[in-house]
Design an enzyme around this catalytic site. Structure first.
Site, mmCIF file in Angstrom:
data_model
loop_
_atom_site.group_PDB
_atom_site.id
_atom_site.type_symbol
_atom_site.label_atom_id
_atom_site.label_comp_id
_atom_site.label_asym_id
_atom_site.label_seq_id
_atom_site.Cartn_x
_atom_site.Cartn_y
_atom_site.Cartn_z
ATOM 1 N N ASP A 1 2.259 -14.335 12.483
ATOM 2 C CA ASP A 1 1.106 -14.920 11.799
ATOM 3 C C ASP A 1 0.197 -13.782 11.349
ATOM 4 O O ASP A 1 -0.433 -13.127 12.184
ATOM 5 C CB ASP A 1 0.356 -15.846 12.756
ATOM 6 C CG ASP A 1 -0.727 -16.656 12.053
ATOM 7 O OD1 ASP A 1 -1.165 -16.227 10.959
ATOM 8 O OD2 ASP A 1 -1.142 -17.692 12.588
ATOM 9 N N GLU B 1 0.840 -1.199 0.000
ATOM 10 C CA GLU B 1 0.000 0.000 0.000
ATOM 11 C C GLU B 1 0.876 1.250 0.000
ATOM 12 O O GLU B 1 1.662 1.466 0.930
ATOM 13 C CB GLU B 1 -0.928 0.026 1.213
ATOM 14 C CG GLU B 1 -1.787 1.280 1.271
ATOM 15 C CD GLU B 1 -2.648 1.381 2.512
ATOM 16 O OE1 GLU B 1 -3.283 2.427 2.707
ATOM 17 O OE2 GLU B 1 -2.677 0.412 3.279
ATOM 18 N N HIS C 1 -2.662 10.177 -1.047
ATOM 19 C CA HIS C 1 -2.840 8.871 -1.685
ATOM 20 C C HIS C 1 -2.728 8.976 -3.195
ATOM 21 O O HIS C 1 -2.280 8.040 -3.855
ATOM 22 C CB HIS C 1 -4.185 8.263 -1.284
ATOM 23 C CG HIS C 1 -4.115 7.477 -0.013
ATOM 24 N ND1 HIS C 1 -3.763 6.149 0.016
ATOM 25 C CD2 HIS C 1 -4.312 7.832 1.279
ATOM 26 C CE1 HIS C 1 -3.766 5.715 1.255
ATOM 27 N NE2 HIS C 1 -4.092 6.714 2.052
ATOM 28 N N LYS D 1 -7.725 -15.539 16.066
ATOM 29 C CA LYS D 1 -7.949 -15.126 14.671
ATOM 30 C C LYS D 1 -9.409 -14.804 14.376
ATOM 31 O O LYS D 1 -9.881 -15.015 13.262
ATOM 32 C CB LYS D 1 -7.428 -16.202 13.710
ATOM 33 C CG LYS D 1 -5.941 -16.483 13.894
ATOM 34 C CD LYS D 1 -5.461 -17.653 13.087
ATOM 35 C CE LYS D 1 -3.982 -17.922 13.383
ATOM 36 N NZ LYS D 1 -3.477 -19.126 12.713
#
Length: 559
Positions: free
Chosen positions: A447, A239, A545, A371
């Site tokens: 992770d 990004e 951006h 998660k």
């Protein structure tokens, strides 16, 4: 100047070495030669005639306008002047037009010679390219033995997952699996790299049935001044603007004196689900597990699985005749999921003796919770619970962040607090904590899926010091990180951990490296929150951006 005579001079070999430049020098010398005398006289005459008749015609034009004489009424003198004017224009256009065409021809010749000179430099580059292509082709060459294996995999005679154990060569196994996959699917994997990776390092630990690896760029934000120490924070992301924005936040924090952090809790959890014949029987086990007098016995059973895993607490919840048991334990410098699971299994085996009617349905019953967004993690915490804060000076808010303290405080209240409440957010009272958490996690071998609960964060901002300065903090109850095991052992991720000074296990104080990494994650989130909120308050979000997160390449043309 006679160029041909120069070429017979003893130094002509040196001049031939710079042939393109010689031509240009000759052209310049030709252009600087004086015009012949007769041509100069002719040019002078026609220039004089041109300006003279032009002046005469302009005077006559003004007189006719003043006397209201029709312009088409022409005298003999005016007719002669017009003829001379046209003749002089034709002559001058012809003369300068020829010179212009000649100059264009000379420039084209020079460009051709420059192109020739450039082409003279291309063989070396072309040779290197051919060598690279040749190397890739040699690498991708399928031998007879490989071809037999590929055909066996395609025909499902050999399971793809068994190639590593069958061949004893992880890289060769990945190559065979890759070619077989291309033949089965009819799709090319040319853009997915195969070379340059240690496939032995992931065998049985990180990834099964590999066919290549994905490249993710790593940027550096910082230095981040945290608890008196400087850290350069690695961030793996695709990004645009994310690293630049976090870096700006680091700068604002640094010049304001740095950030401070506090570790509130450190414990990984696992919660199995067990079932009894009645709810009463499930409640009896709950009371047994939560009885303080029984804790030491259960802890000794749990701790047998590891020299680092130490049981901290047991929390239970009942749903009818089903019991969910949430174990929390320290795990040293490891993230600790396997460690706590082993300890839980030990306890379940022990409980089976006194509760033989207990039916273990699963080692994980989602009361952990791993998660998944869950209130239990937001309230009780999981992994490392950290709070990080900084006071940003008023002049820094104005000069570095391009906004004001009052604007940030108001925006934080309406966006991160009220807006998130209106959306029914669960642990999402922040601007973009998950952005930074994910980038640091990928760079350091964590992770990535645990970004879900690790990004639980509430960002607070308020004016301090009589409203001049800004106090900003992030509270993150579930940062799940480790510096040993899993992806932390891979070369790239290990290098990023080494950059932070937290690589591997801390031999002097077990768990110190993982706790430090959790604090760095929180500090990076603090910097990211501060910068993004400032960009929104100053109306810079879209502009930044468009600058950093938009490709200028013509993708359609390239395709």
């Amino acid at each position: 100047m006679d160029v041909r005579r120069q070429s017979s001079h003893p130094t002509s070999h040196k001049q031939q070495m710079f042939k393109p430049n010689n031509k240009k020098m000759v052209d310049v010398s030709k252009a600087s030669e004086p015009l012949p005398t007769s041509m100069a006289i002719s040019n002078g005459i026609f220039f004089t005639v041109f300006f003279s008749v032009t002046y005469f015609l302009l005077i006559r034009w003004r007189e006719k306008i003043r006397d209201s004489t029709p312009l088409h009424v022409v005298t003999m003198s005016e007719m002669a002047a017009i003829i001379l004017f046209v003749a002089s224009v034709i002559y001058l256009l012809g003369f300068f037009g020829m010179s212009f065409v000649q100059n264009d021809d000379e420039e084209e010749e020079e460009e051709e010679e420059e192109d020739t000179a450039a082409l003279d430099c291309e063989p070396e580059v072309a040779t290197k390219h051919k060598d690279l292509v040749k190397l890739q082709q040699e690498t991708a060459t399928v031998t007879e033995d490989d071809e037999a294996l590929i055909q066996a995999v395609v025909a499902a005679k050999i399971p793809s997952y068994s190639l590593e154990s069958k061949l004893g060569d992880c890289k060769r196994a990945a190559f065979i699996r890759r070619v077989a996959l291309e033949r089965i699917t009819g799709k090319s994997l040319d853009g997915l790299p195969l070379e340059g990776f240690d496939y032995e390092s992931i065998l049985g630990q990180c990834c099964e049935m590999p066919v290549g690896y994905v490249q993710i760029p790593v940027g550096i934000a910082g230095p981040m001044l945290l608890d008196g120490k400087e850290f350069s924070v690695p961030m793996a992301t695709t990004e645009g603007c994310l690293v630049a924005s976090t870096n700006r936040g680091c700068k604002a924090i640094y010049v304001s004196g740095g950030a401070t952090s506090v570790l509130l809790k450190d414990g990984m959890t696992r919660a199995p689900v067990v079932r009894f014949g009645t709810a009463k029987r499930a409640a009896e086990l709950k009371l047994f597990l939560e009885e303080p007098l029984n804790f030491d016995t259960l802890a000794s059973v749990f701790n047998k699985s590891s020299r680092f895993g130490r049981l901290q607490r047991i929390q239970c919840a009942i749903a009818g005749k089903n019991l969910y048991i949430r174990f929390t334990c320290s795990t040293g410098d490891a993230m600790g999921m396997n460690m706590v699971s082993k300890g839980v299994q030990n306890v379940l085996d022990y409980l089976q003796l006194d509760f033989p009617d207990m039916d273990v349905l699963g080692i994980s019953g989602n009361y952990c919770s791993d998660k998944k967004p869950a209130a239990v993690n937001w309230i009780e915490g999981r992994g490392k619970s950290v709070v990080c804060e900084a006071i940003i000076k008023e002049e820094v808010v104005k000069k570095v962040l391009k906004t004001s303290v009052a604007s940030l405080v108001e925006l934080n209240m309406l966006k991160n607090l009220t807006g998130s409440a209106m959306a029914g957010a669960l642990g999402g009272f922040n601007a973009h904590a998950s952005n930074i958490v994910s980038a640091v996690y990928i760079a350091t071998g964590q992770d990535p899926a645990q970004n879900i609960e690790s990004s639980h964060c509430i960002t607070m901002m308020e004016a301090v010091n009589d409203g001049k300065d800004l106090h900003v903090s992030v509270t993150m109850p579930s940062i799940e990180v480790g510096t040993v095991g899993g992806g932390t052992q891979l070369a790239s991720q290990s290098a990023c951990l080494n950059l932070l000074g937290v690589k591997g296990a801390n031999k002097e104080s077990a768990g110190s490296n993982a706790r430090q990494l959790a604090k760095v994650v929180a500090a990076a989130v603090l910097a990211g929150e501060l910068s993004l909120m400032s960009a929104i308050a100053a109306g810079q979000l879209v502009k930044s951006h468009m600058k950093y997160n938009r490709s200028s390449k013509d993708i359609a043309a390239k395709g």
